[in-house]
Write a protein that holds these residues in place. Sequence first.
Motif, PDB file in Angstrom:
ATOM      1  N   ASP A  29       0.795  -1.240   0.109  1.00 39.39           N
ATOM      2  CA  ASP A  29       0.155  -0.043  -0.031  1.00 39.39           C
ATOM      3  C   ASP A  29       0.901   1.156   0.000  1.00 39.39           C
ATOM      4  O   ASP A  29       0.506   2.312  -0.566  1.00 39.39           O
ATOM      5  CB  ASP A  29      -0.835   0.048   1.142  1.00 39.39           C
ATOM      6  N   LEU A  69      -5.325  -1.626  -0.842  1.00 44.70           N
ATOM      7  CA  LEU A  69      -5.374  -1.008  -1.892  1.00 44.70           C
ATOM      8  C   LEU A  69      -5.260  -1.727  -3.341  1.00 44.70           C
ATOM      9  O   LEU A  69      -5.668  -1.279  -4.389  1.00 44.70           O
ATOM     10  CB  LEU A  69      -4.363   0.350  -1.894  1.00 44.70           C
ATOM     11  N   ASP A 125     -12.129   3.054 -10.773  1.00 41.68           N
ATOM     12  CA  ASP A 125     -12.401   3.312  -9.589  1.00 41.68           C
ATOM     13  C   ASP A 125     -11.912   4.546  -9.271  1.00 41.68           C
ATOM     14  O   ASP A 125     -10.735   4.595  -8.811  1.00 41.68           O
ATOM     15  CB  ASP A 125     -12.100   2.046  -8.675  1.00 41.68           C
ATOM     16  N   ARG A 165     -11.179   7.905  -6.378  1.00 44.87           N
ATOM     17  CA  ARG A 165     -11.200   7.980  -5.314  1.00 44.87           C
ATOM     18  C   ARG A 165     -10.708   9.548  -4.965  1.00 44.87           C
ATOM     19  O   ARG A 165      -9.968  10.051  -5.814  1.00 44.87           O
ATOM     20  CB  ARG A 165     -10.130   7.116  -4.551  1.00 44.87           C
ATOM     21  N   ARG A 200      -9.173  12.872  -3.194  1.00 43.57           N
ATOM     22  CA  ARG A 200      -7.834  13.037  -2.435  1.00 43.57           C
ATOM     23  C   ARG A 200      -8.050  14.438  -1.753  1.00 43.57           C
ATOM     24  O   ARG A 200      -8.866  15.281  -2.015  1.00 43.57           O
ATOM     25  CB  ARG A 200      -6.758  13.228  -3.265  1.00 43.57           C
ATOM     26  N   LEU A 202      -4.077  10.757  -0.320  1.00 44.13           N
ATOM     27  CA  LEU A 202      -5.382   9.620  -0.618  1.00 44.13           C
ATOM     28  C   LEU A 202      -5.738   9.263   0.517  1.00 44.13           C
ATOM     29  O   LEU A 202      -6.999   8.940   0.501  1.00 44.13           O
ATOM     30  CB  LEU A 202      -4.546   8.664  -1.580  1.00 44.13           C
ATOM     31  N   ASN A 203      -5.104   8.933   1.710  1.00 43.91           N
ATOM     32  CA  ASN A 203      -5.557   8.065   2.791  1.00 43.91           C
ATOM     33  C   ASN A 203      -5.922   9.211   3.993  1.00 43.91           C
ATOM     34  O   ASN A 203      -6.980   9.520   4.061  1.00 43.91           O
ATOM     35  CB  ASN A 203      -4.508   7.095   3.466  1.00 43.91           C
ATOM     36  N   THR A 235     -10.017  10.476   4.347  1.00 43.76           N
ATOM     37  CA  THR A 235     -10.735  10.335   3.305  1.00 43.76           C
ATOM     38  C   THR A 235     -11.534   8.839   3.354  1.00 43.76           C
ATOM     39  O   THR A 235     -10.895   8.159   4.328  1.00 43.76           O
ATOM     40  CB  THR A 235     -10.079  10.162   1.886  1.00 43.76           C
ATOM     41  N   THR A 242     -11.475   6.597   1.552  1.00 40.25           N
ATOM     42  CA  THR A 242     -10.353   5.350   1.341  1.00 40.25           C
ATOM     43  C   THR A 242      -9.393   5.182   2.558  1.00 40.25           C
ATOM     44  O   THR A 242      -8.893   3.978   2.788  1.00 40.25           O
ATOM     45  CB  THR A 242      -9.364   5.783  -0.033  1.00 40.25           C
ATOM     46  N   GLU A 299     -15.699   3.154   0.319  1.00 41.17           N
ATOM     47  CA  GLU A 299     -14.605   3.989  -0.060  1.00 41.17           C
ATOM     48  C   GLU A 299     -15.208   4.886  -1.431  1.00 41.17           C
ATOM     49  O   GLU A 299     -14.321   5.895  -1.917  1.00 41.17           O
ATOM     50  CB  GLU A 299     -13.529   3.016  -0.868  1.00 41.17           C
ATOM     51  N   GLN A 315     -12.545  -2.649   1.141  1.00 39.58           N
ATOM     52  CA  GLN A 315     -11.616  -2.473   1.920  1.00 39.58           C
ATOM     53  C   GLN A 315     -12.090  -3.449   3.232  1.00 39.58           C
ATOM     54  O   GLN A 315     -11.089  -4.060   3.718  1.00 39.58           O
ATOM     55  CB  GLN A 315     -11.738  -1.183   2.662  1.00 39.58           C
TER      56      GLN A 315
END
Length: 270
Positions: free
Chosen positions: A68, A96, A119, A121, A123, A137-138, A173, A175, A191, A264
Amino acid sequence: MEKVRAVAIITKRKNAEAKAAAAKIAKMLDSKGILAYAISPLRINGIDTIEPDDVKGKADLVFAIGGDGTTLKAFRTIPGDLPLLSINVGGHRGILSEVDTDNMQSAINDILDGKGFYDSRIRIQAFLGKTAFSPALNEILITRADLSRTPTISIKLMGDEKSHRMDGIVISTPTGSTGHNLSIGGPVLHEGMSCLILSPIAPVNKMPQLVIPIEEIVVKSSHKSHLVIDGQENHIIKAGQEVRIARYPHDVRFLRLNKKGMRQLAKLGF
């Protein structure tokens, strides 16, 4: 998805297994007439190495080979919204990731046959004055630098402001809901949702975790703090400086093969 003509490859650094997988994939792509590039500092015999800023103009797909952490770094490295296939090689959980070493070759064949889908996501990005930090991103973590003192952290959001004594705060986020947020008791979100999670760290007054719309957030600490992006980039924030956090204009795009309702959670074994 569009026809794949060129692929850029990035790997986990100093990991022999990931580099071996990259060389194997590059050879496989070449046999199918697909151009392959190695993203610097990766070197693969017989493959051109390119700088991250050149990926957008040369490749239409990125393979991130590692765990990840490699995927998170890859999304900060590659420009724009290039789609990325995350391949778990040498990683731990691979939350991920889409494929691993067991199904790597068959998955790539399916992708080259046009069977994948994207897909997207969201940020987020932090700003200190005119300085813009790398997108996350996380999550973005703001936490105390002095372990012997508990700061007062002010949070401005949606026209309101709250100040509480706490060790720090995590802005996640969806994610990132299974990352640092989950480890401190935060909720796991689907997510694909468009929202953020505020998770206080050791608040003196037991401030709860909050799920909020994607709005600009301003955070200020009474003491010097660390600002950590996706657990990988660390910046020092002085006492009293305001950190503004907002949605990053470019979402990431994962290349997927398998549709899952709660991807997830499945990766976590639930």
